[in-house]
Design a protein around this motif. Structure first.
Motif, PDB file in Angstrom:
ATOM      1  N   VAL A  44       0.862  -1.178   0.000  1.00 29.26           N
ATOM      2  CA  VAL A  44       0.000   0.000   0.000  1.00 29.26           C
ATOM      3  C   VAL A  44       0.891   1.218   0.000  1.00 29.26           C
ATOM      4  CG1 VAL A  44      -1.787   1.270   1.210  1.00 29.26           C
ATOM      5  CG2 VAL A  44      -1.779  -1.224   1.272  1.00 29.26           C
ATOM      6  N   PRO A  74     -10.916   0.016   1.120  1.00 30.65           N
ATOM      7  CA  PRO A  74     -10.679   0.983   0.045  1.00 30.65           C
ATOM      8  C   PRO A  74     -11.564   2.220   0.142  1.00 30.65           C
ATOM      9  CG  PRO A  74     -11.614  -1.061  -0.827  1.00 30.65           C
ATOM     10  CD  PRO A  74     -11.212  -1.324   0.588  1.00 30.65           C
ATOM     11  N   PRO A  78      -7.153   4.226  -3.511  1.00 31.25           N
ATOM     12  CA  PRO A  78      -7.175   2.757  -3.522  1.00 31.25           C
ATOM     13  C   PRO A  78      -6.993   2.228  -4.935  1.00 31.25           C
ATOM     14  CG  PRO A  78      -9.381   3.653  -3.159  1.00 31.25           C
ATOM     15  CD  PRO A  78      -8.432   4.806  -3.070  1.00 31.25           C
ATOM     16  N   SER A  83     -13.736   1.552  -3.810  1.00 34.11           N
ATOM     17  CA  SER A  83     -14.366   2.607  -3.022  1.00 34.11           C
ATOM     18  C   SER A  83     -15.822   2.768  -3.452  1.00 34.11           C
ATOM     19  CB  SER A  83     -13.629   3.930  -3.221  1.00 34.11           C
ATOM     20  OG  SER A  83     -14.367   4.996  -2.641  1.00 34.11           O
TER      21      SER A  83
END
Length: 663
Positions: free
Chosen positions: A24, A349, A359, A367
């Motif tokens: 990430v 996300p 994300p 999302s």
């Protein structure tokens, strides 16, 4: 079920990235940009209700249960009608919630049983979770309540593999220390023996509410992500006496689907949510906080999921479609019903998007901010579920939903059902014969997903396991084999006419251990069965790995009951307790035919059973023994040999051959 080619999957790639700290990536300028603008990213409070059914909230149509606060939030916010749990059971859904990945990628595909099971399953801290993603953006992360992502229930909680602190949560409160099965709702709590009460006659749901109020108050001046993870309304049901009396006295209390105790438990949760809302108001945080209320899977009571089909443990709609209410005054539109396809995998996300991040491919979820704000559409129309286990009467199966259609594939033999879930949410009619092209397309999508997440090892085949390590046709003597008796009596055994035979008139169990160890942790061992005794009570053959008579992992087939299973023996102690209810397979496997075969396929710390009853390989079950026998370790594996075994108490059993190949 498809044959899956061995390949690097997205799951292994993501785990590799996690280990290198790259899974990430968040631009460090985002937090500075928000600070410079004088804004604060929103808080997120996620309330999960354990085993809440589709039809158990007032805002979803229930007229017996009383949930006025949640119903008010639905009127003042958005109620989702196509919200799904990532799995039909709690642990895999919780893994999806904190990772944004499909459960199969995390290694958590079933609820985690007590540690009597010989696996050591847990959510690896190498997989990025909520704290890894939101912490760099200045968020304080909290878990109050149920975690259920480690199978180890001994030793200090913080030292157990996969515990929430190991994942970086800033605060963990009232999380289980022992296995939570059968529920416990009044102090002292058997699964949290070290947790002191804060008030007399403490009720657990109320305790979690107070802890949530305290968390919100402590962190009022900083962005936070709080998962308030309820243990209720999981069985065994138990509630405060006055509320139980209230619902027992209501008209219709004795009629399905009404359950006074469950209704009382749910009212306590509703009051819990009310306390959260009141606290957010008092702290001036309401207009900067997204509050979500949902369930971790469908309800266990089928009538509580009506009109949806099935329930907990099933991939029909009743097992995975769940209520979801989102409340955020001024941002989430009021009084709206939204049909966006969403899932638990979207929680992280979405949180990252709200926090100012971007994300991407590190998540399976997306999302859903556009749906929450009512200002756009979510870019997805396909979702997958995989449940490769047995629970109750349910056999392993997987599913895919794309648009208006959902396909359910039964993993043993690959047969499928197709439903038009918009017109037929109750999934009453299989339309696969009417929509052949759609069935084929969704089957191909699901097969590709199963391969991508690496749910199963490849079935035995020369292409998947090209390197022979043992080919035994029993056409010579047993010079390269050790005959190991399990017990005091040893029946007669012999090799003749290409068969190994064992004869006995009383109970005997012999393990035939070869002199060959597995050359890797990806091997397929295939037993060609011969003839069975068709007498006595122990007409059983085995295939697998053995170190000696006191240490082995063998898959068994009992011909008298047409039953399959597995035996793990360590230091002469049989530890198969805690496994799945494989009696679902009783009477369905017959290895007496001329082409019958039974296979033990090892991959890492797990092994999968396949059977060929004459029409090709069928998936039967998978066992994970990593907590007791780590066959991914070359040193451990070198002590074990390919093996077969016979157990009988009357007559003769013959075996036609044993082969072992590695990938």
């Amino acid at each position: 079920m498809p044959t899956l080619a061995p390949a690097a999957t997205r799951r292994t790639v993501l785990q590799g990235l996690a280990a290198s700290g790259l899974a990430v990536t968040i631009a460090p300028t985002l937090a500075r940009r928000a600070a410079a603008a004088g804004t604060r990213p929103p808080n997120i409070v996620f309330v999960s209700i354990d085993d809440l059914g589709w039809d158990e909230l007032g805002c979803y149509g229930n007229t017996f249960n009383e949930t006025p606060t949640i119903d008010r939030l639905a009127r003042a916010g958005t109620r989702f009608t196509n919200a799904y749990a990532a799995a039909p059971l709690c642990s895999p859904t919780r893994a999806a919630l904190v990772t944004g990945q499909y459960p199969a990628r995390t290694g958590i595909t079933d609820f985690l049983r007590a540690e009597a099971a010989p696996s050591n399953t847990f959510l690896s801290p190498d997989i990025p979770t909520v704290p890894d993603v939101l912490g760099p953006l200045g968020y304080t992360t909290g878990l109050i309540g149920k975690w259920h992502l480690t199978e180890t229930y001994s030793g200090a909680y913080r030292s157990r593999p996969g515990n929430p602190w190991a994942h970086g949560f800033d605060e963990v409160v009232a999380s289980e220390q022992q296995y939570i099965g059968d529920g416990d709702y009044f102090h002292p709590y058997f699964f949290m023996p070290a947790l002191p009460a804060r008030e007399p006659d403490e009720y657990l749901t109320d305790r979690l509410a107070q802890e949530a109020v305290d968390f919100l108050t402590r962190h009022r001046d900083e962005p936070f992500f709080l998962h308030l993870s309820n243990y209720a309304v999981h069985t065994k049901l138990d509630a405060k006496a006055d509320l139980v009396a209230k619902y027992t006295a209501k008209p219709g209390a004795d009629r399905s689907p009404n359950r006074p105790v469950l209704a009382a438990m749910l009212e306590s949760i509703d009051r819990q949510v009310a306390r959260i809302v009141e606290t957010l108001d008092e702290l001036g945080l309401t207009e900067n906080t997204l509050l979500v209320v949902t369930s971790d899977n469908g309800g266990p009571y089928r009538d509580a999921n009506a009109p949806l089909r099935g329930g907990k443990g099933e991939l029909y709609e009743g097992g995975i479609r769940v209520p979801l209410v989102a409340y955020w005054p001024g941002t989430v539109p009021a009084g709206r019903s939204d049909a966006t396809l969403t899932s638990t995998i979207d929680v992280l996300p979405t949180a990252l998007d709200l926090a100012g991040g971007s994300p991407g491919a590190e998540f399976d979820g997306v999302s859903i901010v556009p749906a929450l704000t009512g200002r756009g559409e979510v870019d997805r129309d396909t979702m997958f579920w995989v449940y490769p286990h047995f629970i109750g009467t349910t056999h392993p199966h997987a599913a895919v939903r794309q648009g208006q259609f959902k396909l359910v594939q039964h993993l043993r033999d690959g047969h499928t059902e197709l439903f038009h879930v918009v017109r037929d949410p109750a999934e009453t009619t299989d339309v696969s014969s009417r929509y052949v092209a759609k069935t084929e397309a969704l089957t191909a999508l699901l097969d590709a997903h199963l391969a991508d997440v690496g749910t199963f090892p490849p079935r035995p085949s020369e292409s998947a396991y090209p390197h022979p390590e043992l080919v035994e046709a029993f056409d010579t003597d047993l010079a390269h084999w050790d005959v190991l008796p399990v017990g005091s009596y040893v029946g007669q055994h012999a090799v003749a006419d290409g068969r190994l035979s064992v004869t006995s008139d009383k109970l005997t169990h012999l393990v035939f251990r070869s002199d060959v160890s597995p050359g890797s942790d990806e091997v397929a061992i295939v037993l060609d069965t011969g003839t069975f005794a068709e007498a006595g009570s122990q007409d059983t053959v085995f295939v697998g790995l053995a170190r000696d008579a006191a240490n082995y992992l063998l898959f068994r087939y009992h011909n008298g009951l047409h039953r399959v299973g597995w035996d793990l023996r360590l230091d002469n102690r049989l530890i198969t307790a805690g496994g799945e209810p494989l009696d679902n397979l009783d009477g369905t496997v017959d290895l007496t035919g001329p082409a019958a075969r039974y296979a033990f396929v090892l991959r890492g710390t797990s092994a999968t059973a396949y059977a060929d009853q004459g029409a090709g390989w069928e998936f039967l079950y998978t066992v994970d023994v990593g907590g007791a026998l780590d066959l991914s370790d070359p040193a451990v594996r070198s002590a074990y040999r390919y093996a077969t075994s016979v157990r009988l108490d009357d007559g003769t059993i013959t075996l036609d051959g044993l082969t072992a190949h590695r990938a």
